[in-house]
Write a protein that holds these residues in place. Structure first.
Motif, PDB file in Angstrom:
ATOM      1  N   ILE A 100     -24.009  78.239 -17.454  1.00 31.34           N
ATOM      2  CA  ILE A 100     -24.557  77.563 -18.638  1.00 31.34           C
ATOM      3  C   ILE A 100     -25.840  78.259 -19.077  1.00 31.34           C
ATOM      4  O   ILE A 100     -26.024  78.570 -20.262  1.00 31.34           O
ATOM      5  N   ASP A 101     -26.736  78.493 -18.129  1.00 29.50           N
ATOM      6  CA  ASP A 101     -28.012  79.142 -18.453  1.00 29.50           C
ATOM      7  C   ASP A 101     -27.797  80.523 -19.056  1.00 29.50           C
ATOM      8  O   ASP A 101     -28.453  80.891 -20.035  1.00 29.50           O
ATOM      9  N   HIS A 102     -26.863  81.285 -18.491  1.00 25.11           N
ATOM     10  CA  HIS A 102     -26.583  82.630 -19.004  1.00 25.11           C
ATOM     11  C   HIS A 102     -26.104  82.571 -20.454  1.00 25.11           C
ATOM     12  O   HIS A 102     -26.575  83.336 -21.307  1.00 25.11           O
ATOM     13  N   LEU A 103     -25.163  81.679 -20.734  1.00 24.14           N
ATOM     14  CA  LEU A 103     -24.638  81.568 -22.104  1.00 24.14           C
ATOM     15  C   LEU A 103     -25.703  81.037 -23.061  1.00 24.14           C
ATOM     16  O   LEU A 103     -25.848  81.528 -24.180  1.00 24.14           O
ATOM     17  N   GLN A 104     -26.431  80.027 -22.615  1.00 24.75           N
ATOM     18  CA  GLN A 104     -27.405  79.384 -23.500  1.00 24.75           C
ATOM     19  C   GLN A 104     -28.553  80.326 -23.860  1.00 24.75           C
ATOM     20  O   GLN A 104     -29.096  80.249 -24.969  1.00 24.75           O
ATOM     21  N   ARG A 121     -11.138  79.396 -30.891  1.00 28.36           N
ATOM     22  CA  ARG A 121     -11.488  79.430 -29.458  1.00 28.36           C
ATOM     23  C   ARG A 121     -12.549  78.389 -29.143  1.00 28.36           C
ATOM     24  O   ARG A 121     -12.489  77.731 -28.100  1.00 28.36           O
ATOM     25  N   ALA A 122     -13.523  78.240 -30.025  1.00 26.30           N
ATOM     26  CA  ALA A 122     -14.559  77.231 -29.819  1.00 26.30           C
ATOM     27  C   ALA A 122     -13.965  75.833 -29.890  1.00 26.30           C
ATOM     28  O   ALA A 122     -14.375  74.934 -29.145  1.00 26.30           O
ATOM     29  N   ALA A 123     -12.997  75.637 -30.777  1.00 27.80           N
ATOM     30  CA  ALA A 123     -12.340  74.333 -30.884  1.00 27.80           C
ATOM     31  C   ALA A 123     -11.636  73.982 -29.568  1.00 27.80           C
ATOM     32  O   ALA A 123     -11.669  72.830 -29.127  1.00 27.80           O
ATOM     33  N   TRP A 124     -11.013  74.978 -28.912  1.00 25.55           N
ATOM     34  CA  TRP A 124     -10.394  74.736 -27.604  1.00 25.55           C
ATOM     35  C   TRP A 124     -11.453  74.332 -26.581  1.00 25.55           C
ATOM     36  O   TRP A 124     -11.225  73.448 -25.745  1.00 25.55           O
ATOM     37  N   ALA A 125     -12.619  74.968 -26.625  1.00 21.82           N
ATOM     38  CA  ALA A 125     -13.699  74.614 -25.690  1.00 21.82           C
ATOM     39  C   ALA A 125     -14.194  73.199 -25.955  1.00 21.82           C
ATOM     40  O   ALA A 125     -14.483  72.447 -25.010  1.00 21.82           O
ATOM     41  N   HIS A 126     -14.291  72.804 -27.232  1.00 18.99           N
ATOM     42  CA  HIS A 126     -14.685  71.420 -27.541  1.00 18.99           C
ATOM     43  C   HIS A 126     -13.637  70.435 -27.045  1.00 18.99           C
ATOM     44  O   HIS A 126     -13.975  69.359 -26.529  1.00 18.99           O
ATOM     45  N   LEU A 127     -12.358  70.779 -27.187  1.00 20.58           N
ATOM     46  CA  LEU A 127     -11.299  69.914 -26.676  1.00 20.58           C
ATOM     47  C   LEU A 127     -11.400  69.801 -25.155  1.00 20.58           C
ATOM     48  O   LEU A 127     -11.277  68.705 -24.590  1.00 20.58           O
ATOM     49  N   ALA A 128     -11.645  70.909 -24.491  1.00 17.35           N
ATOM     50  CA  ALA A 128     -11.827  70.882 -23.037  1.00 17.35           C
ATOM     51  C   ALA A 128     -12.988  69.966 -22.661  1.00 17.35           C
ATOM     52  O   ALA A 128     -12.902  69.195 -21.696  1.00 17.35           O
ATOM     53  N   ARG A 129     -14.071  70.017 -23.433  1.00 16.62           N
ATOM     54  CA  ARG A 129     -15.238  69.155 -23.156  1.00 16.62           C
ATOM     55  C   ARG A 129     -14.867  67.683 -23.233  1.00 16.62           C
ATOM     56  O   ARG A 129     -15.240  66.887 -22.360  1.00 16.62           O
ATOM     57  N   HIS A 176     -21.246  79.308 -27.754  1.00 16.50           N
ATOM     58  CA  HIS A 176     -21.211  80.746 -27.511  1.00 16.50           C
ATOM     59  C   HIS A 176     -20.046  81.394 -28.251  1.00 16.50           C
ATOM     60  O   HIS A 176     -20.209  82.442 -28.887  1.00 16.50           O
ATOM     61  N   LEU A 177     -18.871  80.787 -28.176  1.00 17.04           N
ATOM     62  CA  LEU A 177     -17.692  81.368 -28.822  1.00 17.04           C
ATOM     63  C   LEU A 177     -17.837  81.376 -30.341  1.00 17.04           C
ATOM     64  O   LEU A 177     -17.421  82.325 -31.000  1.00 17.04           O
ATOM     65  N   ASN A 178     -18.437  80.329 -30.904  1.00 16.77           N
ATOM     66  CA  ASN A 178     -18.705  80.327 -32.348  1.00 16.77           C
ATOM     67  C   ASN A 178     -19.716  81.418 -32.706  1.00 16.77           C
ATOM     68  O   ASN A 178     -19.544  82.144 -33.682  1.00 16.77           O
TER      69      ASN A 178
END
Length: 190
Positions: A100-104, A121-129, A176-178
């Motif tokens: 998280i720290d690395h991406l942020q 891809r970001a939408a998939w990450a939001h769905l995963a969240r 990050h993906l966005n």
């Protein structure tokens, strides 16, 4: 080996530890949601480009962690099968925090709520969240059941912490993906 057994046709299923329970049991709901999360992560990983091999490897490691968590959820506290399971530890949580720290550190400061979406891809990450948050609610619910024996007896506390941290990871990963796609965050405008 046949994939169907017909043993669940009357609404019961077997736990890893051998007991048969109703398919709407809190334990089944908890590990079912963890399994669904794992499938969503698989779809997210499949959507990544070849430039994202490091992220794909990270997601595969998370999927492996979730398989271990699911095994713990599928075995009752008193079962002997738990002795064979790999624990989800604080080290797993710390690894997520480092990711998280690395991406942020690569993202612009956030000053607004974010709407899910943007790049696919970001939408998939939001769905995963969001699936991750549902799984977390069911693991907490399971932990509060009298037959679970509470957090110490059921050893679910670290799994809850891991899943909680994982939802934070997917939020930052979506940003990050966005950002990587040049899409940027979709900000909520109240």
């Amino acid at each position: 080996m046949k994939i169907y057994t017909q043993t669940g046709d009357r609404g019961k299923t077997g736990l890893l530890s051998g007991e048969r329970v109703a398919k709407d049991n809190a334990r089944i709901q908890a590990y079912g949601d963890v399994d669904e999360l794992n499938a969503v992560i698989g779809a997210l990983a499949a959507s990544l480009g070849t430039e994202d091999d490091r992220l794909r490897e990270q997601l595969e490691a998370i999927q492996s962690d979730l398989m271990h968590a699911g095994a713990w959820l599928a075995a009752t506290p008193e079962s002997a099968s738990r002795a064979q399971l790999h624990p989800v530890t604080d080290a797993h949580c710390r690894a997520l925090e480092a990711a998280i720290d690395h991406l942020q550190n690569q993202l612009p400061e956030l000053r607004s709520f974010v709407l899910p979406g943007g790049h696919p891809r970001a939408a998939w990450a939001h769905l995963a969240r969001t699936v991750c948050r549902r799984a977390e609610r069911w693991v907490v619910h399971l932990m509060q059941q009298p037959q679970s024996g509470g957090p110490a007896a059921d050893d679910l506390g670290t799994i809850i912490a891991y899943i909680n941290r994982l939802s934070d990871y997917f939020f930052v990963l979506a940003r990050h993906l966005n950002h990587q796609a040049g899409t940027g965050d979709r900000l909520w405008r109240p």
